[in-house]
Design an enzyme around this catalytic site. Sequence first.
Site, PDB file in Angstrom:
ATOM      1  CD  GLU A 297      -6.444   2.596  -6.851  1.00 27.88           C
ATOM      2  OE1 GLU A 297      -5.899   3.374  -7.594  1.00 27.88           O
ATOM      3  OE2 GLU A 297      -6.306   2.924  -5.595  1.00 27.88           O
TER       4      GLU A 297
ATOM      5  CB  ALA B 247       6.891   2.449 -12.654  1.00 30.19           C
TER       6      ALA B 247
ATOM      7  CB  THR C  20      -0.995  -0.151   1.283  1.00 30.18           C
ATOM      8  OG1 THR C  20      -0.170  -0.095   2.363  1.00 30.18           O
ATOM      9  CG2 THR C  20      -1.857  -1.246   1.149  1.00 30.18           C
TER      10      THR C  20
ATOM     11  N   GLY D 187       3.398  -1.203 -10.263  1.00 30.12           N
ATOM     12  CA  GLY D 187       2.153  -2.042 -10.596  1.00 30.12           C
ATOM     13  C   GLY D 187       2.741  -3.111 -11.508  1.00 30.12           C
TER      14      GLY D 187
ATOM     15  CB  SER E 118     -13.711   7.077  -2.749  1.00 31.26           C
ATOM     16  OG  SER E 118     -12.754   7.411  -3.765  1.00 31.26           O
TER      17      SER E 118
ATOM     18  CD  GLU F 258      -1.354   9.714 -10.514  1.00 37.46           C
ATOM     19  OE1 GLU F 258      -0.286   8.864 -10.547  1.00 37.46           O
ATOM     20  OE2 GLU F 258      -2.279   9.143 -10.118  1.00 37.46           O
TER      21      GLU F 258
ATOM     22  CB  CYS G  25      -4.466   7.354  -7.877  1.00 36.27           C
ATOM     23  SG  CYS G  25      -5.562   6.497  -6.578  1.00 36.27           S
TER      24      CYS G  25
ATOM     25  CG  PHE H  50       0.360  12.097  -6.573  1.00 33.62           C
ATOM     26  CD1 PHE H  50      -0.738  11.363  -7.334  1.00 33.62           C
ATOM     27  CD2 PHE H  50       0.399  11.830  -5.434  1.00 33.62           C
ATOM     28  CE1 PHE H  50      -1.350  10.503  -6.732  1.00 33.62           C
ATOM     29  CE2 PHE H  50       0.107  10.679  -4.592  1.00 33.62           C
ATOM     30  CZ  PHE H  50      -1.174   9.968  -5.420  1.00 33.62           C
TER      31      PHE H  50
ATOM     32  NE  ARG I 299      -9.577   1.090  -2.275  1.00 34.86           N
ATOM     33  CZ  ARG I 299      -9.358   2.132  -2.574  1.00 34.86           C
ATOM     34  NH1 ARG I 299     -10.311   3.051  -2.743  1.00 34.86           N
ATOM     35  NH2 ARG I 299      -8.303   2.322  -3.698  1.00 34.86           N
TER      36      ARG I 299
ATOM     37  CE  LYS J 256       6.267  -2.007   0.671  1.00 35.94           C
ATOM     38  NZ  LYS J 256       6.652  -0.754   1.471  1.00 35.94           N
TER      39      LYS J 256
HETATM   40  P1  ADP Z   1       4.379   6.216  -4.300  1.00 33.62           P
HETATM   41  O1  ADP Z   1       4.650   7.123  -5.304  1.00 33.62           O
HETATM   42  O2  ADP Z   1       2.912   6.256  -3.895  1.00 33.62           O
HETATM   43  O3  ADP Z   1       5.084   5.717  -3.063  1.00 33.62           O
HETATM   44  P2  ADP Z   1       4.968   3.484  -5.239  1.00 33.62           P
HETATM   45  O4  ADP Z   1       4.511   2.720  -6.366  1.00 33.62           O
HETATM   46  O5  ADP Z   1       6.488   3.864  -5.538  1.00 33.62           O
HETATM   47  O6  ADP Z   1       4.144   4.771  -5.257  1.00 33.62           O
HETATM   48  O7  ADP Z   1       4.921   2.949  -3.682  1.00 33.62           O
HETATM   49  C1  ADP Z   1       3.563   2.165  -3.338  1.00 33.62           C
HETATM   50  C2  ADP Z   1       3.985   1.185  -2.428  1.00 33.62           C
HETATM   51  O8  ADP Z   1       4.940   0.076  -3.142  1.00 33.62           O
HETATM   52  C3  ADP Z   1       4.881   1.537  -1.284  1.00 33.62           C
HETATM   53  O9  ADP Z   1       4.548   0.699  -0.167  1.00 33.62           O
HETATM   54  C4  ADP Z   1       6.230   1.210  -1.686  1.00 33.62           C
HETATM   55  O10 ADP Z   1       7.169   1.104  -0.690  1.00 33.62           O
HETATM   56  C5  ADP Z   1       6.217  -0.104  -2.497  1.00 33.62           C
HETATM   57  N1  ADP Z   1       6.986  -0.587  -3.295  1.00 33.62           N
HETATM   58  C6  ADP Z   1       7.773   0.105  -4.170  1.00 33.62           C
HETATM   59  N2  ADP Z   1       8.601  -0.566  -5.071  1.00 33.62           N
HETATM   60  C7  ADP Z   1       8.422  -1.711  -4.984  1.00 33.62           C
HETATM   61  C8  ADP Z   1       8.982  -2.875  -5.148  1.00 33.62           C
HETATM   62  N3  ADP Z   1       9.715  -3.029  -6.108  1.00 33.62           N
HETATM   63  N4  ADP Z   1       8.378  -4.220  -4.655  1.00 33.62           N
HETATM   64  C9  ADP Z   1       7.499  -4.169  -3.921  1.00 33.62           C
HETATM   65  N5  ADP Z   1       7.020  -2.954  -3.464  1.00 33.62           N
HETATM   66  C10 ADP Z   1       7.326  -1.668  -3.867  1.00 33.62           C
END
Ligand code: ADP
Length: 570
Positions: free
Chosen positions: A312, A293, A211, A295, A503, A443, A346, A445, A222, A237
Site C-alpha cells: 500500500e 520507493a 508499517t 515498496g 477508509s 505527494e 496517502c 504529505f 489492518r 516492524k
Molecule cells: P515514510 O515516509 O512513511 O517513513 P517509508 O517507506 O520510508 O515511508 O517507511 C515506511 C516503513 O518502512 C517504516 O517502518 C520504515 O522504517 C520502513 N522502511 C524504510 N526503509 C526500509 C527498508 N529498506 N526495508 C524495510 N523497511 C524499510
Amino acid sequence: MTLAVHMRCQRVRVGVGMALRHCTGNFLSPRRSAYMTPHSSMSIFSRQMNMEAQSVAAHLNSSGFIRSQGLIGGKWTDAYDGKTIKVCNPATGEVITNVPCMGGKETNDAIASAYDAFVSWSKLTAADRSKCLRKWYDLILAHKEELGQLMTLEQGKPLKEAIGEVSYGASFIEFYAEEAKRVYGDIIPATLPDRRLFVLKQPVGVVGAITPWNFPLAMITRKVAPALACGCTVVIKPSELTPLTALAAADLSIQAGIPPGVLNVVMGNAVDIGDALLASQQVRKITFTGSTAVGKKLMAGAAATVKKVSLELGGNAPCIIFDDADLEVALKGTLATKFRNSGQTCVCANRVLVQEGIYEKFANALSSAVQSMKVGDGFGEGVVQGPLINDAAVQKVESLVQDAISKGAKVLVGGKRHGLGLTFYEPTVMADVKGEMLISREEVFGPVAPIQKFKTEEEAIRLANDTNAGLAAYIFTTNVQRSWRVTEALEYGMVGVNEGLVSTEVAPFGGVKQSGLGREGSKYGMDEFLEAKGLVQLPSPFAMTSSKSSFPCGGRGASIFCVSLLLLLS
Ligand code: ADP
C-alpha cells in the site's frame, strides 16, 4: 512519502517519559531553535504545551503503558548490543523514551518464534482464534484513551483524531475476528465422474508486516488482524518514529491470550530488519504500507524467495469539484480528505481540481474554512491541526510550495511555517496551480491544498489520471450519470463520490498503478494471507477399481499416480 529521517542508534539507555530531554540529530535541530522563539506569549504557550504532554507521559509511564522493549517470542527484549533510538514528541521536540535499535539477529529470532508458533496457532479452530482476537479488540477499546494519548504524544495528531484512530484500528480486529469463521473453501464439479475436486484455504505462514508512522495503530491492525484470523503468525516492524502505540497494542494482545510468538515486534535499523525478513525462507509474505520507493525495494527483494507481497504505497489523489457540486458537501469532503492528520495520509487530496464555474466561490469558501483551523499541540483544546512528523517533512512541504510560487501559483492562506515553530506548518490554500508544478506531481504529505482550474469533464479525467499513482480519488457532483462516468474512467483503487473519507474496515482499501498491490480490509483482505490448495480425490476404493476401465492407466497405484499427475498439470 519518503522522508529523510536521520536516526542514529546509540548505546545509552535513558528512562521513560523524561520529557525534559530534547531530541537531537539532524532532523530536530531546526525545531529547537524555532522552539526557543523570543516571542514571549509564544513561550508561555509552549510551556503549557509541554506541561500537558509531560503529565500525560508521566501518567502513561506510571500505568505501565509505555513499553520500551521489543517483543520476541512473548518476551520483552532489548537490542542484543544494547543500542537504542529516541522516540520524540513532534509537538515539543522532547524525548518520550528510548526503544531498542534492533537489526538482523533480533529479526531472525522473531521469525524463528513466529515459525514455531505457527504450528499450533494455525491448528486452532477458527472459533478459538476468533475469541482471542475479540478479546484483543475489547482490551484496545477499554484502553482507547491511553492508546490515543500515546499516539498523540509520539505522532502529534490531535487527541480526538488519535482516539478516532484507535476505534478505527480496533474495528479491523473485530471485523476479522468475525471473518475468521468464514474462510470457506470450494467444491468444484469434477471433470471425471469418479473424481471429487476441492479447494482448501490455508494460511500462508509467517508474515512480515512493515508499517509507517502516520497511522501508528490502524496500519498494524489492518494487516495483523486478517493474518492472525487466517492462522498466520507475524513479525511486525513499526516505524521507528512511532513504535510506542505498536508496543502497547502488542502488550494488550498478550493480555488477550494471543500465545507467545504469534505476534512479535522488532524495530531499529529498517534496512537490516527488512533484509532479514526478505532473506528468510520461513517468511512467506511481506505486507507493507509506506513510500513507493521502499515498496519497490521490498518487492524486488521478495523475488529471491518468491514471497507473496501486498503493498500500500503513495498516492496523488485528485479531488474533483464539478460546477454542479453542492458547495457545502464539496467543502466538507475536501476539508476531511485534505486536512486529516495534517495532510499526512496517502489518501489525502493532493490536487484539488475545480471546474471554472465554481472556482472562485469554492476557493473563497475553502480559504475561509482553512483560515479558522486551530493549530497546536494535539492535547490542546479545539486543536484540529497538529505538527508535522519531523523537520524533513516540513522542508519537503516548503520546497513544494516555493516551487509552485516560483511557477505562478498564489498563496490564498498560510504558505509558511507556523509561528509556533518546531514542525508546525500553517494550513495552506494555493490557487492557480498547474499540472507541471512539483506540488501536482509529488505527494505533499502536509496541510497544503493546491487548487487547479479545469474546463471540461474530459480535461478533469485526463488531469486526474496523469500520474503514476492510483490510490484514492474524490469527485463532487450532483449529476448521477456523471458520477458513474467519471468513477469508471478514473484509474484509482478507491473513489469517494461526494465523500472525503473512504477508509472503513468493511470495504477494500488499496491502489492501482504504482500505488500498490493487493487489498486491505473487507473480505478481500483475508485472501492476502491465504493460499488456495487444490485437492483431487478418488472418494472410495470402489471408485478406484471402477476407474480402471475409464481411465488410461492400469490399477490402483496407477490411478493415484494419474491423480497426482492431474494435480501437477493443473
Ligand atoms: P515514510 O515516509 O512513511 O517513513 P517509508 O517507506 O520510508 O515511508 O517507511 C515506511 C516503513 O518502512 C517504516 O517502518 C520504515 O522504517 C520502513 N522502511 C524504510 N526503509 C526500509 C527498508 N529498506 N526495508 C524495510 N523497511 C524499510
